[in-house]
Scaffold this motif. Structure first.
Motif, PDB file in Angstrom:
ATOM      1  N   GLY A  31       0.350  -1.271  -0.014  1.00  0.00           N
ATOM      2  CA  GLY A  31       0.027   0.006  -0.302  1.00  0.00           C
ATOM      3  C   GLY A  31       0.376   1.504   0.136  1.00  0.00           C
ATOM      4  N   TYR A  32       0.249   2.689   0.588  1.00  0.00           N
ATOM      5  CA  TYR A  32       0.906   3.853   0.177  1.00  0.00           C
ATOM      6  C   TYR A  32       1.191   4.122   1.658  1.00  0.00           C
ATOM      7  CZ  TYR A  32      -1.641   3.824  -4.280  1.00  0.00           C
ATOM      8  OH  TYR A  32      -2.106   3.822  -5.182  1.00  0.00           O
ATOM      9  N   TRP A  33       2.192   4.851   1.736  1.00  0.00           N
ATOM     10  CA  TRP A  33       2.990   4.906   3.109  1.00  0.00           C
ATOM     11  C   TRP A  33       3.353   6.735   3.054  1.00  0.00           C
ATOM     12  CZ3 TRP A  33       2.708   1.976   7.915  1.00  0.00           C
ATOM     13  CH2 TRP A  33       2.198   1.062   7.169  1.00  0.00           C
ATOM     14  N   GLU A  34       3.561   7.151   3.645  1.00  0.00           N
ATOM     15  CA  GLU A  34       3.524   9.027   3.297  1.00  0.00           C
ATOM     16  C   GLU A  34       4.311   8.715   5.347  1.00  0.00           C
ATOM     17  OE1 GLU A  34       1.501  13.297   4.365  1.00  0.00           O
ATOM     18  OE2 GLU A  34       0.324  11.589   4.892  1.00  0.00           O
ATOM     19  N   PRO A  71       0.397  11.457  -4.763  1.00  0.00           N
ATOM     20  CA  PRO A  71      -0.964  11.888  -5.256  1.00  0.00           C
ATOM     21  C   PRO A  71      -1.169  12.894  -5.861  1.00  0.00           C
ATOM     22  CG  PRO A  71      -0.312  12.875  -2.785  1.00  0.00           C
ATOM     23  CD  PRO A  71       1.343  12.484  -4.294  1.00  0.00           C
ATOM     24  N   GLN A  72      -2.928  13.186  -6.715  1.00  0.00           N
ATOM     25  CA  GLN A  72      -3.618  14.010  -7.200  1.00  0.00           C
ATOM     26  C   GLN A  72      -4.708  14.420  -6.484  1.00  0.00           C
ATOM     27  OE1 GLN A  72      -1.955  15.680  -9.782  1.00  0.00           O
ATOM     28  NE2 GLN A  72      -0.313  14.261  -9.102  1.00  0.00           N
ATOM     29  N   LEU A  73      -5.052  15.518  -6.871  1.00  0.00           N
ATOM     30  CA  LEU A  73      -6.179  16.145  -5.440  1.00  0.00           C
ATOM     31  C   LEU A  73      -7.598  15.455  -6.197  1.00  0.00           C
ATOM     32  CD1 LEU A  73      -6.008  19.863  -5.649  1.00  0.00           C
ATOM     33  CD2 LEU A  73      -5.314  18.821  -3.961  1.00  0.00           C
ATOM     34  N   TYR A 129       9.698   7.601  10.507  1.00  0.00           N
ATOM     35  CA  TYR A 129       8.335   5.968  10.741  1.00  0.00           C
ATOM     36  C   TYR A 129       7.213   7.199   9.712  1.00  0.00           C
ATOM     37  CZ  TYR A 129      10.847   6.715  15.113  1.00  0.00           C
ATOM     38  OH  TYR A 129      12.181   6.737  16.235  1.00  0.00           O
ATOM     39  N   TYR A 130       6.855   6.006   8.891  1.00  0.00           N
ATOM     40  CA  TYR A 130       5.859   6.095   8.133  1.00  0.00           C
ATOM     41  C   TYR A 130       4.096   6.044   9.342  1.00  0.00           C
ATOM     42  CZ  TYR A 130       9.703   5.695   4.583  1.00  0.00           C
ATOM     43  OH  TYR A 130      10.630   6.167   3.882  1.00  0.00           O
ATOM     44  N   LYS A 131       2.960   7.078   7.825  1.00  0.00           N
ATOM     45  CA  LYS A 131       1.858   6.230   8.826  1.00  0.00           C
ATOM     46  C   LYS A 131       1.542   6.347   7.452  1.00  0.00           C
ATOM     47  CE  LYS A 131      -0.135  11.071   7.856  1.00  0.00           C
ATOM     48  NZ  LYS A 131      -0.339  11.950   8.657  1.00  0.00           N
ATOM     49  N   LYS A 132       0.416   5.134   7.019  1.00  0.00           N
ATOM     50  CA  LYS A 132      -0.200   4.635   5.967  1.00  0.00           C
ATOM     51  C   LYS A 132      -1.567   5.004   5.791  1.00  0.00           C
ATOM     52  CE  LYS A 132      -0.732  -0.027   3.900  1.00  0.00           C
ATOM     53  NZ  LYS A 132      -0.959  -1.008   5.103  1.00  0.00           N
ATOM     54  N   THR A 133      -1.511   5.389   4.619  1.00  0.00           N
ATOM     55  CA  THR A 133      -1.966   6.373   3.289  1.00  0.00           C
ATOM     56  C   THR A 133      -3.032   5.463   2.645  1.00  0.00           C
ATOM     57  OG1 THR A 133      -2.156   8.616   2.851  1.00  0.00           O
ATOM     58  CG2 THR A 133      -0.628   7.647   2.417  1.00  0.00           C
ATOM     59  N   GLY A 134      -3.649   6.785   1.960  1.00  0.00           N
ATOM     60  CA  GLY A 134      -4.589   6.161   0.589  1.00  0.00           C
ATOM     61  C   GLY A 134      -3.919   7.483   0.207  1.00  0.00           C
ATOM     62  N   ALA A 135      -5.934   7.309  -1.219  1.00  0.00           N
ATOM     63  CA  ALA A 135      -5.484   8.319  -2.076  1.00  0.00           C
ATOM     64  C   ALA A 135      -6.275   9.651  -1.437  1.00  0.00           C
ATOM     65  CB  ALA A 135      -6.610   7.869  -2.987  1.00  0.00           C
ATOM     66  N   ILE A 136      -5.948  10.881  -1.617  1.00  0.00           N
ATOM     67  CA  ILE A 136      -6.505  12.378  -1.683  1.00  0.00           C
ATOM     68  C   ILE A 136      -7.225  12.500  -2.620  1.00  0.00           C
ATOM     69  CG2 ILE A 136      -5.898  14.439  -1.119  1.00  0.00           C
ATOM     70  CD1 ILE A 136      -3.031  13.306  -0.417  1.00  0.00           C
ATOM     71  N   ASN A 137      -8.766  13.102  -2.129  1.00  0.00           N
ATOM     72  CA  ASN A 137      -9.530  13.310  -2.589  1.00  0.00           C
ATOM     73  C   ASN A 137     -10.556  14.968  -2.224  1.00  0.00           C
ATOM     74  OD1 ASN A 137     -11.491  13.995  -5.726  1.00  0.00           O
ATOM     75  ND2 ASN A 137     -13.234  11.747  -5.017  1.00  0.00           N
ATOM     76  N   LEU A 138     -10.032  15.815  -2.738  1.00  0.00           N
ATOM     77  CA  LEU A 138     -10.783  17.232  -2.098  1.00  0.00           C
ATOM     78  C   LEU A 138     -10.998  17.674  -3.324  1.00  0.00           C
ATOM     79  CD1 LEU A 138      -7.460  18.816  -0.985  1.00  0.00           C
ATOM     80  CD2 LEU A 138      -8.722  17.743   0.111  1.00  0.00           C
ATOM     81  N   GLY A 140     -15.580  16.483  -6.159  1.00  0.00           N
ATOM     82  CA  GLY A 140     -16.007  15.996  -5.820  1.00  0.00           C
ATOM     83  C   GLY A 140     -17.311  16.443  -4.693  1.00  0.00           C
ATOM     84  N   ASN A 141     -17.394  16.940  -3.970  1.00  0.00           N
ATOM     85  CA  ASN A 141     -17.680  17.488  -2.813  1.00  0.00           C
ATOM     86  C   ASN A 141     -17.663  16.277  -1.423  1.00  0.00           C
ATOM     87  OD1 ASN A 141     -19.002  19.939  -3.863  1.00  0.00           O
ATOM     88  ND2 ASN A 141     -20.520  18.968  -5.010  1.00  0.00           N
ATOM     89  N   GLY A 142     -16.964  15.953  -1.544  1.00  0.00           N
ATOM     90  CA  GLY A 142     -16.635  15.467   0.032  1.00  0.00           C
ATOM     91  C   GLY A 142     -16.741  14.019  -0.551  1.00  0.00           C
ATOM     92  N   LYS A 143     -16.857  12.802  -1.811  1.00  0.00           N
ATOM     93  CA  LYS A 143     -17.604  11.866  -1.616  1.00  0.00           C
ATOM     94  C   LYS A 143     -15.961  11.214  -1.768  1.00  0.00           C
ATOM     95  CE  LYS A 143     -21.375  12.906  -5.123  1.00  0.00           C
ATOM     96  NZ  LYS A 143     -20.942  12.465  -6.652  1.00  0.00           N
ATOM     97  N   THR A 144     -16.077   9.921  -1.445  1.00  0.00           N
ATOM     98  CA  THR A 144     -14.465   9.099  -1.370  1.00  0.00           C
ATOM     99  C   THR A 144     -13.950   8.549  -2.421  1.00  0.00           C
ATOM    100  OG1 THR A 144     -15.997   7.078  -0.033  1.00  0.00           O
ATOM    101  CG2 THR A 144     -15.227   9.179   0.877  1.00  0.00           C
ATOM    102  N   THR A 145     -12.796   8.532  -2.768  1.00  0.00           N
ATOM    103  CA  THR A 145     -12.541   7.645  -3.694  1.00  0.00           C
ATOM    104  C   THR A 145     -12.380   6.303  -3.408  1.00  0.00           C
ATOM    105  OG1 THR A 145     -11.395  10.051  -3.655  1.00  0.00           O
ATOM    106  CG2 THR A 145      -9.985   8.260  -4.866  1.00  0.00           C
ATOM    107  N   LYS A 146     -12.483   5.637  -4.484  1.00  0.00           N
ATOM    108  CA  LYS A 146     -12.434   4.195  -4.126  1.00  0.00           C
ATOM    109  C   LYS A 146     -11.209   3.168  -4.816  1.00  0.00           C
ATOM    110  CE  LYS A 146     -17.564   3.971  -5.033  1.00  0.00           C
ATOM    111  NZ  LYS A 146     -18.002   2.370  -5.598  1.00  0.00           N
TER     112      LYS A 146
END
Length: 146
Positions: A31-34, A71-73, A129-138, A140-146
């Motif tokens: 997965g994705y790590w930040e 990551p893109q918006l 030190y990393y934290k698990k992260t995922g896609a960023i979606n700013l 779509g009016n707050g709809k979550t990214t799949k």
């Protein structure tokens, strides 16, 4: 003398609390790590508040890749063909990530690996030190990214 004994006892307790990473934990790397911060031996730690890139791991059967992704918006990622080969190695009850590219080879010791946290130490004793992260979606009016 009693104070010294108590300090030694407390130090032993802290050292014995180190996480044992099992072979079944390796899948948690995927997965994705930040990156959050880097601890340096001489005390010049660096904290990251915003990251332009994430590390993406894809591990299967104790080998795989790590690549930098941007990551893109809109919840997507910009990627390129550059990556590092990764092999998983267990040695003396420790987990190591052995990296290789056409130009270099290096290893990192995994200090902590959970579903949400990753800490690795390189050969220069820097701890990342990393934290698990995922896609960023700013969008779509707050709809979550799949």
């Amino acid at each position: 003398m009693k104070k010294i004994f108590k300090i030694v006892l407390i130090a032993i307790v802290f050292v014995s609390c180190k996480q044992n990473i099992e072979p079944t934990d390796v899948v948690k790397l995927n997965g994705y790590w930040e990156i959050e911060k880097v601890d340096v031996e001489d005390g010049e730690d660096k904290n990251y508040k915003i990251n332009e890139f994430f590390d993406y791991f894809e591990i299967k059967d104790n080998q795989g890749i790590r690549k930098k992704v941007k990551p893109q918006l809109d919840g997507t990622f910009v990627v390129n063909d550059t990556y590092e080969n990764v092999k998983i190695r267990f040695e003396n009850d420790k987990l190591y990530l052995d990296y290789s590219t056409d130009f270099a080879k290096w290893s990192e010791e995994v200090i902590t690996l959970t579903d949400e946290k990753l800490v690795v130490k390189n050969e220069e004793n820097k701890e990342y030190y990393y934290k698990k992260t995922g896609a960023i979606n700013l969008t779509g009016n707050g709809k979550t990214t799949k």
